[in-house]
Design a protein around this motif. Structure first.
Motif, mmCIF file in Angstrom:
data_model
loop_
_atom_site.group_PDB
_atom_site.id
_atom_site.type_symbol
_atom_site.label_atom_id
_atom_site.label_comp_id
_atom_site.label_asym_id
_atom_site.label_seq_id
_atom_site.Cartn_x
_atom_site.Cartn_y
_atom_site.Cartn_z
ATOM 1 N N UNK A 1 54.445 34.359 -52.110
ATOM 2 C CA UNK A 1 53.676 34.173 -50.754
ATOM 3 C C UNK A 1 53.958 33.281 -49.811
ATOM 4 N N UNK A 2 53.510 33.432 -48.513
ATOM 5 C CA UNK A 2 53.656 32.510 -47.325
ATOM 6 C C UNK A 2 52.510 32.217 -46.476
ATOM 7 N N UNK A 3 52.518 31.026 -45.996
ATOM 8 C CA UNK A 3 51.349 30.796 -45.144
ATOM 9 C C UNK A 3 52.111 30.581 -43.999
ATOM 10 N N UNK A 4 51.449 30.948 -42.945
ATOM 11 C CA UNK A 4 51.803 30.611 -41.467
ATOM 12 C C UNK A 4 50.789 29.399 -40.872
ATOM 13 N N UNK A 5 51.509 28.433 -40.300
ATOM 14 C CA UNK A 5 50.492 27.591 -39.733
ATOM 15 C C UNK A 5 51.023 27.312 -38.235
ATOM 16 N N UNK A 6 50.225 26.995 -37.282
ATOM 17 C CA UNK A 6 50.551 26.583 -35.963
ATOM 18 C C UNK A 6 50.132 24.918 -35.847
ATOM 19 N N UNK A 7 51.080 24.530 -35.113
ATOM 20 C CA UNK A 7 51.077 22.993 -34.445
ATOM 21 C C UNK A 7 50.323 22.988 -33.525
ATOM 22 N N UNK A 8 49.945 23.978 -32.672
ATOM 23 C CA UNK A 8 48.938 24.078 -31.507
ATOM 24 C C UNK A 8 48.164 25.257 -31.529
ATOM 25 N N UNK A 9 47.280 25.397 -30.597
ATOM 26 C CA UNK A 9 46.350 26.490 -30.325
ATOM 27 C C UNK A 9 47.159 27.908 -30.346
ATOM 28 N N UNK A 10 46.931 28.955 -31.139
ATOM 29 C CA UNK A 10 47.640 30.263 -30.864
ATOM 30 C C UNK A 10 47.417 30.873 -29.729
ATOM 31 N N UNK A 11 48.682 31.261 -29.268
ATOM 32 C CA UNK A 11 48.682 32.080 -28.103
ATOM 33 C C UNK A 11 47.984 33.639 -28.574
ATOM 34 N N UNK A 12 47.622 34.438 -27.458
ATOM 35 C CA UNK A 12 47.067 35.645 -27.725
ATOM 36 C C UNK A 12 48.031 36.547 -28.787
ATOM 37 N N UNK A 13 49.231 36.727 -28.343
ATOM 38 C CA UNK A 13 50.239 37.579 -29.219
ATOM 39 C C UNK A 13 50.491 37.111 -30.781
ATOM 40 N N UNK A 14 50.152 35.791 -30.796
ATOM 41 C CA UNK A 14 50.129 35.365 -32.323
ATOM 42 C C UNK A 14 48.864 35.989 -32.848
ATOM 43 N N UNK A 15 47.567 36.029 -32.441
ATOM 44 C CA UNK A 15 46.334 36.547 -32.769
ATOM 45 C C UNK A 15 46.782 38.110 -33.201
ATOM 46 N N UNK A 16 47.362 38.642 -32.344
ATOM 47 C CA UNK A 16 47.641 40.112 -32.511
ATOM 48 C C UNK A 16 48.586 40.358 -33.724
ATOM 49 N N UNK A 17 49.800 39.512 -33.922
ATOM 50 C CA UNK A 17 50.631 39.443 -34.810
ATOM 51 C C UNK A 17 49.823 39.423 -36.539
ATOM 52 N N UNK A 18 48.915 38.599 -36.365
ATOM 53 C CA UNK A 18 48.061 38.846 -37.634
ATOM 54 C C UNK A 18 46.758 39.370 -37.771
ATOM 55 N N UNK A 19 46.707 40.483 -37.103
ATOM 56 C CA UNK A 19 45.950 41.582 -37.097
ATOM 57 C C UNK A 19 44.378 41.230 -36.394
ATOM 58 N N UNK A 20 44.463 40.515 -35.702
ATOM 59 C CA UNK A 20 43.083 39.905 -34.735
ATOM 60 C C UNK A 20 43.535 39.953 -33.188
ATOM 61 N N UNK A 21 43.880 41.147 -32.779
ATOM 62 C CA UNK A 21 44.097 40.992 -31.208
ATOM 63 C C UNK A 21 42.797 40.617 -30.387
ATOM 64 N N UNK A 22 43.142 40.397 -29.387
ATOM 65 C CA UNK A 22 42.057 39.635 -28.459
ATOM 66 C C UNK A 22 42.202 40.428 -27.303
ATOM 67 N N UNK A 23 40.998 40.456 -26.371
ATOM 68 C CA UNK A 23 40.951 41.154 -25.192
ATOM 69 C C UNK A 23 40.915 40.030 -24.021
#
Length: 125
Positions: free
Chosen positions: A43-65
């Motif tokens: 398995x893998x765990x993705x992490x971010x060293x800063x606040x996620x940009x909207x395309x990252x939310x989309x990539x993990x299945x949580x798109x934002x308006x």
């Protein structure tokens, strides 16, 4: 990243069938790192060293308006004016384009260092 993936020790680890890992933890901005999870069947765990940009939310299945949730790169609050919502939408388009362009670069790294049999980078996340 190409330099690190191409390092002889890393290259040897990728090719050695005896090497095993239980988990891969990687920075989301470098999708090619998640090929390690595919390679080692873990398995893998993705992490971010800063606040996620909207395309990252989309990539993990949580798109934002963009009209409701402005991109963190914009210095706007809520509620947003019509112009701010338009800016948020355009920023989302630009960020999505940049993310997809970056994914093609990451895909090239996967193919170069791991092989062509790996899934697309956007599926490795």
């Amino acid at each position: 990243l190409d330099k690190y993936l191409g390092h002889p020790s890393v290259h040897e680890m990728i090719k050695d069938p005896r090497v095993e890992f239980d988990l891969v933890i990687g920075e989301y901005f470098y999708g090619s790192l998640f090929a390690f999870a595919t390679r080692f069947g873990c398995p893998s765990i993705g992490m971010l060293s800063c606040e996620a940009l909207n395309p990252i939310y989309e990539a993990v299945g949580n798109p934002v308006h963009p009209s409701a949730y402005p991109d963190p790169l914009l210095s706007v609050g809520t509620p947003m004016s019509l112009m701010e919502r338009l800016m948020s939408f355009v920023t989302l388009l630009k960020a999505t384009y940049a993310t997809r362009r970056g994914q093609s670069t990451q895909q090239e790294l996967v193919e170069k260092h791991f092989g062509r049999q790996y899934p697309p980078v956007r599926e490795l996340w």
